[in-house]
Design a protein around this motif. Structure first.
Motif, short mmCIF file in Angstrom:
data_model
loop_
_atom_site.label_atom_id
_atom_site.label_comp_id
_atom_site.label_asym_id
_atom_site.label_seq_id
_atom_site.Cartn_x
_atom_site.Cartn_y
_atom_site.Cartn_z
N ASP A 185 -45.77 15.86 -39.79
CA ASP A 185 -46.01 14.78 -38.84
C ASP A 185 -45.13 14.98 -37.61
N ARG A 186 -45.47 16.02 -36.84
CA ARG A 186 -44.71 16.35 -35.62
C ARG A 186 -45.69 16.67 -34.51
N ASP A 187 -45.46 16.17 -33.34
CA ASP A 187 -46.31 16.45 -32.19
C ASP A 187 -45.56 17.30 -31.16
N PHE A 188 -46.30 18.20 -30.57
CA PHE A 188 -45.80 19.06 -29.49
C PHE A 188 -46.73 18.85 -28.30
N PRO A 189 -46.45 17.86 -27.45
CA PRO A 189 -47.33 17.61 -26.30
C PRO A 189 -47.39 18.83 -25.38
N LEU A 190 -48.59 19.20 -25.01
CA LEU A 190 -48.75 20.36 -24.13
C LEU A 190 -47.97 20.16 -22.83
N THR A 191 -47.93 18.93 -22.35
CA THR A 191 -47.25 18.66 -21.07
C THR A 191 -45.76 18.95 -21.13
N ASP A 192 -45.17 18.98 -22.33
CA ASP A 192 -43.74 19.30 -22.44
C ASP A 192 -43.46 20.75 -22.04
N TYR A 193 -44.51 21.57 -21.96
CA TYR A 193 -44.30 22.99 -21.68
C TYR A 193 -44.72 23.36 -20.26
N PHE A 194 -45.01 22.35 -19.46
CA PHE A 194 -45.19 22.59 -18.04
C PHE A 194 -43.81 22.83 -17.41
#
Length: 479
Positions: free
Chosen positions: A58-67
């Motif tokens: 149950d972990r999220d890695f938002p794509l926007t964090d890698y901008f």
């Protein structure tokens, strides 16, 4: 282990009759009782229960964090970084927020769920060079080093593509589709400068000459279009909720995978060879609650072509197809034509099909070059509006009777199938005189408004229990 054995059995011939039912088929009594049919579908329930779904932390890695700053015009590296970070952390979801994202190929890694939120649209850049270097892939059932599929996973486990967003393959932008070569169908008319035909012919020669896959280089300059999503030699694969639109080639194409679930997916693509879902050499597959609006077969179960399929020798098996809607396509539920490794234990139920462009509802296509052992197929509760031909089993597909690998097709039950408007014929069943179709049974099936007589040739043991064509009930004793 190979599945190219030949069994020489005597067949029989029957011509089409006025209502499409022959008068001289071999019809030894069937041993199929209601209890046996119940056992068949109990087997289907067991297969469904045994299909393993992937599980993710149950972990999220938002794509926007890698901008790095504003969203880049090309998000290829952003997707790669987010997927790698999720994988290295032990897994979770890479979450794509609402918006438009342009990208090159996306390569999934183990324990990663690529999740598209509502309003997210991932549009693949139609520049072939971006899909290099070449990867291990299959193209029309033949092993090659070719362009990367748009979404690709090689020898990964526990992967998923989920959500309610859209993957747009940009197939209609005049880059990918023209590679088909001169071709005309209901939805498109292509007169291109490029043509896949020379490379395709050379590849077929390489297959027959047993050229190793690593030496079959068919990427740049070959014009062999990539699939949209291809997990290759993967286990526990989930595709759920998303939409695939305008694919260069086949849409969802699992190869040599185990435990594949495709649920609630929309397939929207009217390009050449826009098959919807093509499990190939896969074991334990569930396809349910999906909608197909495609330019080729909606679902086509495959197992490798010719020498490649026989060499690998892995059938597609233990497949459940349920509650799907086929709006358009060449065939609704199809087996073949790349079928040399065989197919067994297929269960299809509660599907709806309806389109004047739908050519066949249920279809098996093979020949004596492709061969294959195809057995234990069960269909029930199939409702068809408009179709050209309802049920097709054809041993003369494409190359015809030009090889030495006779197919075996046997043990088929179709029950409670209704077709309202048939513009061609109810049945087209054609085996070989030396190798008939064997043991096929129709129960409570009704075919309306068939415009032409059916064709039955070379079938051993066919039964019909409460079957009508154009309102005329077929007496089993007359067969």
């Amino acid at each position: 282990m190979k599945f190219s054995r030949r069994e020489l059995l005597k067949g029989c011939f029957a011509s089409a009759a006025m209502v499409g039912i022959p008068a001289c088929l071999s019809t030894s009594p069937t041993n199929r009782t209601p209890s046996k049919l119940v056992d068949d579908w109990e087997t289907a329930r067991q297969i469904r229960a045994n299909i393993q779904l992937p599980e993710f932390p149950d972990r999220d890695f938002p794509l926007t964090d890698y901008f790095q700053g504003p969203q880049p015009e090309d998000c290829t590296e952003v997707f790669a970084k987010a997927i790698k970070a999720c994988h290295q952390a032990g897994g979770g979801r890479v979450v794509v927020a609402p918006g438009l994202y342009h990208t090159g190929p996306i390569h999934l890694l183990s324990n990663v769920n690529l999740h598209l939120q509502a309003g997210a649209r991932v549009k693949f850049i139609p520049e072939p060079k971006r899909y290099l270097p070449a990867v291990h892939t299959r193209w029309e059932g033949m092993e090659i080093m070719g362009y990367s599929p748009l979404i690709y996973a090689y020898q990964q486990n526990n992967i998923a593509v989920t959500g309610s967003g859209v993957f747009d393959g940009s197939g209609d932008n005049q880059t990918w589709w023209p590679w088909k070569g001169p071709h005309k169908e209901a939805h498109w008319d292509i007169i291109p400068d490029q043509d896949q035909a020379p490379a395709r012919m050379q590849l077929m020669k390489d297959v027959e000459n047993h050229v190793p896959q690593e030496q079959r280089l068919y990427a740049e300059g070959s014009f062999l279009r990539p699939s949209f999503f291809q997990p290759y030699e993967c286990q526990r694969v989930l595709v759920e909720g998303v939409t695939f639109k305008d694919s260069p080639f086949w849409l969802v194409h699992p190869v040599l995978c185990q435990h594949v679930s495709v649920k609630g997916v929309q397939f929207l693509s009217h390009g050449p060879n826009s098959d919807g879902c093509d499990p190939e050499c896969c074991d334990h597959v569930l396809i349910e609650d999906c909608m197909f609006d495609t330019g080729d077969d909606c679902i086509a179960i495959k197992s490798g072509r010719n020498a490649d399929g026989r060499r690998v020798g892995i059938p597609s098996k233990n497949i459940i197809i349920a509650n799907c809607q086929m709006k358009e396509g060449h065939g609704g539920v199809v087996i073949g034509s790349e079928i040399s490794g065989g197919v067994n234990n297929v269960y299809v139920e509660n599907c709806q099909m309806d389109s004047p462009h739908l050519e066949r509802a249920i279809r098996i296509k093979t020949n004596s070059i492709r061969g294959g052992l195809i057995e234990r197929l069960r269909y029930r509760n199939i409702t068809v509006g408009s179709v050209k031909t309802a049920v097709v089993i054809n041993f003369f597909y494409e190359e015809g009777d030009a090889g030495s690998f006779d197919p075996t097709v046997r043990d088929i039950v179709i029950e409670n199938m209704t077709c309202n408007d048939i513009s061609l014929r109810a049945f087209n069943l054609q085996g070989f005189p030396r190798k008939p179709i064997e043991d096929i049974h129709f129960i409570d099936c009704h075919f309306g408004n068939a415009q032409n007589p059916s064709i039955f040739k070379n079938i051993k043991n066919i039964t019909m229990n409460n079957v009508t064509v154009n309102g005329i009930k077929i007496d089993p004793q007359s067969l």
